[in-house]
Design an enzyme around this catalytic site. Structure first.
Site, short mmCIF file in Angstrom:
data_model
loop_
_atom_site.label_atom_id
_atom_site.label_comp_id
_atom_site.label_asym_id
_atom_site.label_seq_id
_atom_site.Cartn_x
_atom_site.Cartn_y
_atom_site.Cartn_z
N HIS A 38 -7.67 -9.60 -8.21
CA HIS A 38 -7.12 -10.54 -9.18
C HIS A 38 -7.96 -11.83 -9.13
O HIS A 38 -8.52 -12.18 -8.09
CB HIS A 38 -5.67 -10.84 -8.75
CG HIS A 38 -4.86 -11.63 -9.71
ND1 HIS A 38 -4.95 -13.01 -9.81
CD2 HIS A 38 -3.91 -11.26 -10.61
CE1 HIS A 38 -4.09 -13.45 -10.72
NE2 HIS A 38 -3.46 -12.40 -11.23
N ASP B 174 -3.84 -9.55 -0.33
CA ASP B 174 -3.11 -10.08 -1.48
C ASP B 174 -1.93 -9.15 -1.73
O ASP B 174 -2.08 -8.05 -2.26
CB ASP B 174 -4.06 -10.12 -2.69
CG ASP B 174 -3.35 -10.49 -3.99
OD1 ASP B 174 -2.11 -10.49 -4.02
OD2 ASP B 174 -4.06 -10.74 -4.98
N GLN C 44 1.71 -7.78 -5.44
CA GLN C 44 2.40 -6.62 -6.03
C GLN C 44 3.06 -5.73 -4.99
O GLN C 44 3.88 -4.88 -5.34
CB GLN C 44 1.42 -5.78 -6.88
CG GLN C 44 0.81 -6.51 -8.06
CD GLN C 44 1.84 -6.96 -9.10
OE1 GLN C 44 2.95 -6.43 -9.18
NE2 GLN C 44 1.48 -7.96 -9.89
N LYS D 47 7.86 -12.68 -8.48
CA LYS D 47 7.67 -11.25 -8.77
C LYS D 47 8.66 -10.40 -7.99
O LYS D 47 8.56 -9.18 -7.99
CB LYS D 47 6.24 -10.83 -8.42
CG LYS D 47 5.17 -11.53 -9.26
CD LYS D 47 3.80 -11.00 -8.90
CE LYS D 47 2.67 -11.87 -9.41
NZ LYS D 47 2.49 -11.86 -10.86
N CYS E 169 -5.76 -10.88 -15.57
CA CYS E 169 -6.49 -11.66 -14.55
C CYS E 169 -7.41 -10.76 -13.72
O CYS E 169 -7.61 -11.00 -12.52
CB CYS E 169 -5.55 -12.45 -13.65
SG CYS E 169 -4.64 -13.72 -14.50
N1 PLP Z 1 -2.61 -11.20 -7.08
C1 PLP Z 1 -2.10 -10.20 -7.78
C2 PLP Z 1 -2.42 -8.79 -7.41
C3 PLP Z 1 -1.26 -10.46 -8.86
O1 PLP Z 1 -0.75 -9.46 -9.57
C4 PLP Z 1 -0.98 -11.81 -9.19
C5 PLP Z 1 -0.16 -12.14 -10.37
O2 PLP Z 1 -0.13 -11.45 -11.34
C6 PLP Z 1 -1.54 -12.82 -8.40
C7 PLP Z 1 -2.36 -12.48 -7.36
C8 PLP Z 1 -1.29 -14.26 -8.69
O3 PLP Z 1 0.08 -14.55 -8.56
P1 PLP Z 1 0.61 -15.99 -8.97
O4 PLP Z 1 0.29 -16.15 -10.42
O5 PLP Z 1 2.07 -15.92 -8.69
O6 PLP Z 1 -0.11 -16.96 -8.13
#
Ligand code: PLP
Length: 425
Positions: free
Chosen positions: A141, A218, A221, A244, A383
């Site tokens: 991401h 990370d 998800q 989430k 993203c």
């Molecule tokens: N990493 C992953 C795999 C994500 O799906 C997301 C959000 O969609 C993020 C990071 C970033 O999350 P946030 O926007 O809550 O910082």
């Protein structure tokens, strides 16, 4: 057929906890939250972006503002003490949820993105230099990819990307080639928000540690949908977002091994994170407060703990089973169309989301037609723009599922996709 039919969790009871699922939708966005007579049911399939909020979490937020809203840590008065206890205990709840040793290892941030930036700035700027490498994957991401890219530019370190195989998995042979003695950090997404791949982060942590590198996972998800034990993974850092996983926006988590957080300089400076200050210098509070400068997201932190308790009552293993069941169902149903391309591993080996394209239909048009059917999905690059470049598409449509979703809702998505095909054929 009721919604109850053969699910690993009690979907009907869960749905009753989410007031927003009674919403009707129909395109009038001028008056948020209001419905018109000719509106239709909402099928909310955009959970990888943000999940919905159950009554106990809404009630926790409301209770905080009605009864004990006050700043934490600094007050002697009763309200401040009550808020402090609840806020601090929320760290304990998060620690237990992911198998951390204690609240010292749990920093509350704004979201996963801030957790990534915290480590990249506080650890990366101090520890990286020319000749060092940071190993990411091609399915990261932007929260991770852009952050490490920028820190690498500033420190002279190199960023390497683990390839993806044709069937949507991480190429672990390539990972073994890339992770070497120059590697100081491996940062990989646990469950890809585009491919749905569940990555072998524990194996990657072993590879990283064999070369004295650190492992950042990370978990944006995975924490909402899978049982997670950071010690089993042997992650040095693990990040996720409250919004989430049935919690509010504005709260995220950074888990870090205590000795690492202890050794790092703060990322943000100001009130709440200091022990003593003179005109010349300052010393830092104990963990985790050293990394929580300024007034934190108090109600959000407390509500995150309520969300975790809500999920734990359902059971994380059962939630994972439900996610897998819906992902496979969606994969199979969408595969009935010969002009649909689904990205990532097979239906029986993925997290609870399906990103796809229909030949000749732009993902945004598809999403708009879904919206006409009351089906909320996401369209765009999610993203993961470099990944979409690699897949050779500018965007994809993505349905993503959570504890309250049913097969019938996926059928509604499939009907909308059929309509889009007819319209654009
Ligand atoms: N990493 C992953 C795999 C994500 O799906 C997301 C959000 O969609 C993020 C990071 C970033 O999350 P946030 O926007 O809550 O910082």
């Amino acid at each position: 057929m009721g919604v109850q039919e053969s699910y690993p969790i009690d979907v009907e009871a869960i749905r009753a906890d989410f007031p927003i699922l009674d919403r009707q939708v129909g395109g009038n966005v001028e008056s948020p939250g209001e419905s018109d007579d000719d509106d239709q049911p909402l099928y909310y399939l955009d959970n990888a972006a943000t999940s919905q909020t159950p009554e106990p979490v809404i009630e926790t937020i409301s209770d905080y503002y009605r009864n004990y809203n006050a700043n934490v840590h600094r007050g002697i008065h009763q309200l401040s003490q009550e808020a402090s206890v609840a806020y601090e205990e929320a760290h304990d709840t998060v620690a237990d949820f992911i198998g951390a040793d204690g609240r010292e290892e749990i920093v509350f941030t704004k979201n996963t993105t801030e957790s990534e930036n915290l480590v990249a700035y506080a650890w990366g700027l101090a520890e990286l230099g020319p000749g060092d490498s940071v190993v990411l994957s091609e399915m990261e991401h932007h929260a991770s990819l852009v952050t490490w890219q920028q820190i690498a530019k500033r420190t002279g370190a190199e960023v390497r990307y683990i390839r993806i195989t044709d069937d949507g998995y991480l190429d672990m042979d390539h990972a073994a080639e890339l992770i070497d003695d120059s590697t100081k950090m491996v940062s990989v997404v646990h469950i890809s928000n585009t491919m749905g791949a569940v990555n072998p982060v524990s194996d990657l942590a072993d590879m990283a540690h064999d070369h004295d590198a650190l492992m950042f996972v990370d978990g944006a998800q995975s924490a909402p949908t899978h049982p997670v034990d950071v010690q089993d993974i042997d992650a040095d850092f693990f990040a996720f977002s409250g919004h989430k996983m049935c919690g509010p926006t504005g709260i995220g988590v950074l888990y870090g091994k205590e000795h690492l957080l202890e050794s790092m300089q703060p990322y943000l400076y100001g009130g709440e994170m200091i022990r003593s200050v003179t005109y010349e210098d300052a010393t830092w509070e104990d963990l985790p407060w050293k990394f929580e400068a300024g007034t934190p997201s108090i109600s959000q932190g407390i509500a995150l703990a309520a969300a975790i308790e809500y999920l734990e009552d359902i059971g994380m293993a059962s939630i994972r089973d439900h996610e897998e069941l819906l992902a496979e169902y969606a994969y199979d149903r969408l595969s009935e169309f010969d002009d649909v391309t689904i990205y990532g591993p097979p239906g029986d080996d993925r997290g609870g989301l399906v990103a796809f394209n229909v030949d000749g239909v732009h993902a945004h048009d598809l999403s708009s037609i879904c919206n006409d059917h009351g089906v909320a999905i996401r369209a765009g690059d999610h993203c993961t723009q470099p990944l979409h470049d690699k897949l050779g598409v500018p965007a994809s449509a993505r349905g993503s599922f959570y504890i309250y979703n049913t097969r019938e809702e996926i059928d509604a998505l499939v009907d909308a996709v059929a309509d889009a095909r007819d319209l654009f054929a």
